[in-house]
Scaffold this motif. Structure first.
Motif, PDB file in Angstrom:
ATOM      1  N   TRP A   1      49.020 -62.193 125.773  1.00 35.75           N
ATOM      2  CA  TRP A   1      47.741 -61.553 126.097  1.00 35.75           C
ATOM      3  C   TRP A   1      46.582 -62.539 125.911  1.00 35.75           C
ATOM      4  N   GLY A   2      45.844 -62.797 126.984  1.00 29.97           N
ATOM      5  CA  GLY A   2      44.766 -63.780 126.928  1.00 29.97           C
ATOM      6  C   GLY A   2      43.615 -63.403 126.030  1.00 29.97           C
ATOM      7  N   ARG A   3      43.381 -62.101 125.860  1.00 30.62           N
ATOM      8  CA  ARG A   3      42.272 -61.664 125.018  1.00 30.62           C
ATOM      9  C   ARG A   3      42.669 -61.510 123.563  1.00 30.62           C
ATOM     10  N   GLY A   4      43.891 -61.856 123.229  1.00 33.49           N
ATOM     11  CA  GLY A   4      44.303 -61.774 121.826  1.00 33.49           C
ATOM     12  C   GLY A   4      43.434 -62.612 120.924  1.00 33.49           C
ATOM     13  N   GLN A   5      42.848 -63.684 121.467  1.00 35.29           N
ATOM     14  CA  GLN A   5      41.966 -64.546 120.679  1.00 35.29           C
ATOM     15  C   GLN A   5      40.751 -63.796 120.152  1.00 35.29           C
ATOM     16  N   GLU A   6      40.439 -62.624 120.717  1.00 39.15           N
ATOM     17  CA  GLU A   6      39.291 -61.826 120.291  1.00 39.15           C
ATOM     18  C   GLU A   6      39.634 -60.879 119.139  1.00 39.15           C
ATOM     19  N   THR A   7      40.907 -60.791 118.782  1.00 36.77           N
ATOM     20  CA  THR A   7      41.355 -59.822 117.785  1.00 36.77           C
ATOM     21  C   THR A   7      41.495 -60.469 116.415  1.00 36.77           C
ATOM     22  N   TYR A   8      42.014 -59.684 115.471  1.00 34.65           N
ATOM     23  CA  TYR A   8      42.267 -60.184 114.115  1.00 34.65           C
ATOM     24  C   TYR A   8      43.766 -60.221 113.814  1.00 34.65           C
ATOM     25  N   GLY A   9      44.565 -60.353 114.895  1.00 36.17           N
ATOM     26  CA  GLY A   9      45.974 -60.604 114.689  1.00 36.17           C
ATOM     27  C   GLY A   9      46.870 -59.424 114.980  1.00 36.17           C
ATOM     28  N   GLU A  10      48.104 -59.532 114.507  1.00 32.70           N
ATOM     29  CA  GLU A  10      49.159 -58.586 114.886  1.00 32.70           C
ATOM     30  C   GLU A  10      49.392 -57.480 113.875  1.00 32.70           C
ATOM     31  N   ASP A  11      48.731 -57.537 112.725  1.00 30.13           N
ATOM     32  CA  ASP A  11      49.045 -56.583 111.662  1.00 30.13           C
ATOM     33  C   ASP A  11      47.987 -55.491 111.544  1.00 30.13           C
ATOM     34  N   PRO A  12      48.399 -54.230 111.444  1.00 35.10           N
ATOM     35  CA  PRO A  12      47.426 -53.130 111.345  1.00 35.10           C
ATOM     36  C   PRO A  12      46.545 -53.198 110.101  1.00 35.10           C
ATOM     37  N   TYR A  13      47.117 -53.567 108.952  1.00 30.01           N
ATOM     38  CA  TYR A  13      46.324 -53.576 107.722  1.00 30.01           C
ATOM     39  C   TYR A  13      45.323 -54.726 107.717  1.00 30.01           C
TER      40      TYR A  13
ATOM     41  N   MET B   1      39.054 -66.721 112.015  1.00 34.65           N
ATOM     42  CA  MET B   1      38.484 -66.028 110.859  1.00 34.65           C
ATOM     43  C   MET B   1      39.502 -65.101 110.219  1.00 34.65           C
ATOM     44  N   ALA B   2      40.378 -64.510 111.036  1.00 35.33           N
ATOM     45  CA  ALA B   2      41.463 -63.696 110.473  1.00 35.33           C
ATOM     46  C   ALA B   2      42.402 -64.556 109.643  1.00 35.33           C
ATOM     47  N   ALA B   3      42.608 -65.814 110.079  1.00 32.83           N
ATOM     48  CA  ALA B   3      43.504 -66.725 109.366  1.00 32.83           C
ATOM     49  C   ALA B   3      42.943 -67.135 108.010  1.00 32.83           C
ATOM     50  N   SER B   4      41.665 -66.856 107.767  1.00 32.28           N
ATOM     51  CA  SER B   4      41.105 -67.114 106.432  1.00 32.28           C
ATOM     52  C   SER B   4      41.597 -66.092 105.415  1.00 32.28           C
ATOM     53  N   TRP B   5      42.011 -64.927 105.885  1.00 31.81           N
ATOM     54  CA  TRP B   5      42.384 -63.811 105.005  1.00 31.81           C
ATOM     55  C   TRP B   5      41.305 -63.606 103.945  1.00 31.81           C
ATOM     56  N   ASN B   6      40.062 -63.757 104.363  1.00 35.36           N
ATOM     57  CA  ASN B   6      38.930 -63.645 103.437  1.00 35.36           C
ATOM     58  C   ASN B   6      37.924 -62.667 104.026  1.00 35.36           C
ATOM     59  N   ASN B   7      38.136 -61.388 103.786  1.00 35.43           N
ATOM     60  CA  ASN B   7      37.240 -60.382 104.357  1.00 35.43           C
ATOM     61  C   ASN B   7      35.864 -60.402 103.709  1.00 35.43           C
TER      62      ASN B   7
ATOM     63  N   PRO C   1      33.746 -54.958 116.575  1.00 35.78           N
ATOM     64  CA  PRO C   1      34.900 -55.851 116.726  1.00 35.78           C
ATOM     65  C   PRO C   1      35.984 -55.314 117.660  1.00 35.78           C
ATOM     66  N   ASN C   2      36.773 -56.244 118.158  1.00 34.55           N
ATOM     67  CA  ASN C   2      37.987 -55.926 118.904  1.00 34.55           C
ATOM     68  C   ASN C   2      39.114 -55.782 117.886  1.00 34.55           C
ATOM     69  N   ILE C   3      39.555 -54.546 117.671  1.00 35.10           N
ATOM     70  CA  ILE C   3      40.580 -54.297 116.650  1.00 35.10           C
ATOM     71  C   ILE C   3      41.907 -53.868 117.277  1.00 35.10           C
ATOM     72  N   ASN C   4      42.119 -54.273 118.520  1.00 37.39           N
ATOM     73  CA  ASN C   4      43.439 -54.042 119.118  1.00 37.39           C
ATOM     74  C   ASN C   4      44.489 -54.905 118.428  1.00 37.39           C
ATOM     75  N   ILE C   5      45.713 -54.438 118.415  1.00 33.32           N
ATOM     76  CA  ILE C   5      46.810 -55.152 117.776  1.00 33.32           C
ATOM     77  C   ILE C   5      47.356 -56.197 118.741  1.00 33.32           C
ATOM     78  N   PHE C   6      47.393 -57.424 118.287  1.00 31.50           N
ATOM     79  CA  PHE C   6      47.844 -58.551 119.105  1.00 31.50           C
ATOM     80  C   PHE C   6      49.371 -58.555 119.106  1.00 31.50           C
ATOM     81  N   ARG C   7      49.936 -57.632 119.876  1.00 33.01           N
ATOM     82  CA  ARG C   7      51.382 -57.373 119.840  1.00 33.01           C
ATOM     83  C   ARG C   7      52.191 -58.430 120.574  1.00 33.01           C
ATOM     84  N   ASP C   8      51.545 -59.179 121.493  1.00 39.92           N
ATOM     85  CA  ASP C   8      52.264 -60.116 122.348  1.00 39.92           C
ATOM     86  C   ASP C   8      51.390 -61.332 122.597  1.00 39.92           C
TER      87      ASP C   8
ATOM     88  N   LEU D   1      48.656 -67.728 108.785  1.00 41.43           N
ATOM     89  CA  LEU D   1      48.758 -67.197 110.136  1.00 41.43           C
ATOM     90  C   LEU D   1      48.556 -65.678 110.169  1.00 41.43           C
ATOM     91  N   PRO D   2      47.680 -65.182 111.068  1.00 39.47           N
ATOM     92  CA  PRO D   2      47.559 -63.730 111.269  1.00 39.47           C
ATOM     93  C   PRO D   2      48.464 -63.225 112.379  1.00 39.47           C
TER      94      PRO D   2
END
Length: 715
Positions: free
Chosen positions: A147-159, A93-99, A137-144, A561-562
């Motif tokens: 991380w197995g739970r990165g799939q729960e986030t909206y990607g690596e970018d803060p904005y 859903m993050a990859a849609s870039w459609n909030n 939501p899980n709004i942690n930054i997918f920095r690496d 890509l997010p």
């Protein structure tokens, strides 16, 4: 049966109170939620207060308080509560870039959640996962990407994470003009949390540069608190500078409440308080009573676990005061009152939502639309896609016919799932299917040759592989090469799949690789051996249909890509180092395989040079669809402060999805207030807009060659 009778008695007490119109202050809907909560808390015994501060809060019949379950899931649809619409995972859903679409999705989710809760209430028993507080939501930054739970986030970018997280909160909690909140959303995990999974109960984040804290890890939380008025924040498992997050006065009180003005409630992650004193975990408290005092004084209001049962002991020892307990409990009861939990259904508009919305056709269509927009075309050599449906096609790979993989984690149960194989067979009914290999294990050499032989004269193989929620996720006992405790130790495609794809290529087959994963996978050999690469994530119940529509051209891909797709694990810093140096598109100095924001289309777009108007705070940019197909493009706006040698190379500050028919063009206005130039000021140790020169870059990915750059002067 006992619980059911208690709940029915509780509702009966409500009915008597309202029928006789003899309302105590906490029962009076004309009073403010603060007044009502204060009155209610004043009437409770210590034992009752203790029970109400646990995630499983039982009914208090004498006061007409119904039971309440704080722990409920809605990561990408109502989870763990029977049939529901299963939307794509959040990374998709993050990859849609459609909030805007994302807010519609979570409005649908909140409809289903309210309908399910009403069914549970009417049954007389509310079980876990059937209530109105949702830990998303899980709004942690997918920095690496390990991380197995990165799939729960909206990607690596803060904005991007901020805007997507805000859409989730707005969809779940409903309009702020409503009398009652629809649901309670929860921003998690606060703060600076993104693995490892295997040591999260003892891990300590140390020596984190202030810039990384304020410019990368905290912005999304600040946005959801100040713009989204999120009802809950969940504190994380690990320690920061020696203090457990759920016992950190600095983070929970100083930053969250004092600096940002958060007036909602803080919940612990599950059993995080026990980590304070369990041997081999954080070991910062002597026992449960010490841990309770530490957590409550920091500001953790409700616990998921059993440690808060020691509240009376902590009070008796003088470790925590009744006033501190009341402070937390008032926040909990205020939130429940704002849901209408203590009021008759006739006053609460959300209780009238029909059960017919659950897994309805409109929501399924929304799941399909999101899967379409979130699927990312990464490579399309010689325009092999779209495929001709008259082609002789073989479908292969461990994920081709796996419906459960499509659901991701923290999921609900769909009424039906369309696998990728089923989606392809809607276009090519006689498409042959050969499994070829397992997810992480290959057959022997003889079997591999038999697999190649089984392809026969077919010249196109759609290989559906990647990862699975069975091997990446939260704290998992996975013992496979490349995986550890839910995380990955390397980010390459599993060798079983890699070797088979190489054999197919060697045999002269044209391979279209559909990668299903919750995170970035290093695909350098696959990019060499495959004609096309399509990133399908875990696409939800309609994901197979969306993939097939893209493969055969009924849908023009538009996902971006997010996250960064690195070339190899060697491009990554130490996983346990939370410094941003060398991480994500903002600080990576080497060339990745596929860049953040990247995604191809079946048409082409020309993006003009941007113009910034500092009086109207807008960016104008022209865009033209120069191809032969209608399509969507995502305009992305990045900035860099000139002369900021320690800052990011570029950082996203705005985006806008644009639909254009073939041959058409338009000028797009993008709001860009002065606050968009905010960055870290080392001189004052704060985030602020520093006067001076900035580069403003607009394009369709973070790659330098995809961006048009101008320089602006901010006064």
């Amino acid at each position: 049966m006992k619980h059911k009778l208690i709940n029915l008695l509780t509702f009966a007490v409500f009915a008597v109170f309202y029928a006789n119109a003899q309302l105590l202050p906490y029962q009076n809907p004309k009073l403010s939620s603060e007044q009502r909560a204060s009155d209610l808390v004043s009437r409770l015994t210590l034992e009752e207060k203790t029970m109400l501060m646990m995630d499983k809060s039982p009914a208090i019949p004498r006061l007409g308080i119904p039971e309440f379950q704080w722990w409920n899931e809605a990561l990408h649809g109502v989870g763990r509560n029977g049939y529901a619409t299963v939307f794509p995972i959040t990374m998709c859903m993050a990859a849609s870039w459609n909030n805007d679409l994302l807010q519609q999705v979570f409005t649908a989710v909140s409809d289903e959640a309210r309908a399910k809760n009403q069914i549970a209430r009417q049954s007389g028993k509310i079980k876990r996962y059937q209530c109105l507080s949702f830990w998303t939501p899980n709004i942690n930054i997918f920095r690496d990407p390990r991380w197995g739970r990165g799939q729960e986030t909206y990607g690596e970018d803060p904005y991007l994470t901020s805007r997507m997280g805000l859409a989730v909160v707005n969809g779940l909690q409903g309009p702020r003009t409503s009398r009652y909140r629809k649901l309670l959303a929860c921003a998690k995990h606060f703060a600076v949390h993104s693995g490892p999974e295997w040591n999260r109960h003892s891990f300590n984040v140390e020596d984190l540069p202030p810039r990384d804290l304020w410019e990368t890890y905290l912005p999304a939380f600040k946005t959801l608190v100040q713009e989204g008025h999120v009802a809950e924040v969940m504190c994380a498992y690990q320690r920061i500078d020696g203090k457990p997050c759920c016992g950190s006065h600095r983070y929970e009180r100083q930053i969250l409440r004092d600096e940002w003005g958060f007036d909602g409630l803080i919940t612990s992650d599950c059993w995080a308080i026990a980590d304070f004193y369990l041997k081999g975990h954080h070991e910062v408290a002597g026992d449960s009573a010490d841990a309770v005092a530490m957590a409550l004084r920091a500001g953790t209001d409700v616990e998921c676990g059993a440690s808060y049962a020691a509240i009376p002991k902590a009070v008796a020892q003088g470790a925590v005061s009744m006033a501190e307990i009341d402070e937390s409990l008032k926040r909990l009861m205020k939130a429940r009152i704002e849901l209408g939990d203590l009021d008759p259904d006739s006053l609460v508009e959300w209780t009238s939502i029909s059960p017919s919305v659950i897994a309805c056709e409109r929501h399924k269509q929304m799941a399909l639309d999101m899967a379409r927009q979130g699927t990312v075309l990464l490579q399309n050599n010689n325009s092999i896609l779209p495929l001709n449906r008259n082609s002789d096609i073989v479908v292969m790979g461990p994920n081709a016919n796996d419906s459960v993989m499509m659901w991701g984690n923290y999921n609900g149960t769909p009424t039906r799932t369309i696998t990728i194989l089923q989606g392809i067979r809607q276009y090519v009914p006689d498409a042959r299917y050969v499994a070829g290999c397992q997810l992480t294990r290959n057959f022997d050499i003889a079997d591999q040759q038999a697999v190649i032989d089984s392809v026969g004269n077919a010249n196109i193989v759609v290989f559906v592989g990647g990862l699975s929620p069975r091997v990446e996720g939260e704290e998992m006992p996975v013992n496979e090469p490349g995986f550890k405790g839910g995380d990955r130790t390397d980010i390459e495609l599993p060798a079983a799949q890699r070797s088979l794809i190489a054999l197919l290529h060697k045999a002269g087959k044209k391979v279209v690789f559909v990668n299903c994963s919750g995170s970035a996978v290093a695909l350098v050999p696959e990019a060499q051996h495959c004609e096309a690469v399509l990133q399908a994530w875990y696409g939800g119940e309609q994901g197979g249909r969306a993939v097939a529509e893209i493969l055969f051209g009924d849908c023009n891909p538009s996902g971006k890509l997010p996250v960064t797709f690195y070339s190899s694990t060697n491009q990554l810093p130490d996983y346990e180092d939370y410094s941003m140096a060398g991480r994500t598109y903002r600080y990576l100095t080497e060339q990745p395989l596929f860049s953040f924001g990247f995604g191809l289309s079946y048409t082409t777009f020309n993006i003009g040079k941007p113009k910034y108007n500092d009086k109207t705070n807008t960016i104008k940019v022209g865009i033209a669809n120069t191809g032969k197909r209608d399509g969507d493009e995502v305009l992305q706006v990045y900035i860099r402060r000139v002369g900021d040698v320690e800052g990011p190379q570029k950082t996203l500050r705005a985006f806008k999805r644009v639909s254009l028919k073939a041959g058409h063009k338009k000028t797009v206005d993008i709001d860009f207030p002065t606050s968009s130039f905010e960055c870290w000021d080392a001189a004052s140790n704060t985030m602020r807009v520093i006067p001076g020169k900035y580069q403003l870059m607009v394009g369709n990915s973070s790659r330098s060659q995809d961006l048009k750059t101008i320089e602006v002067n901010i006064k």
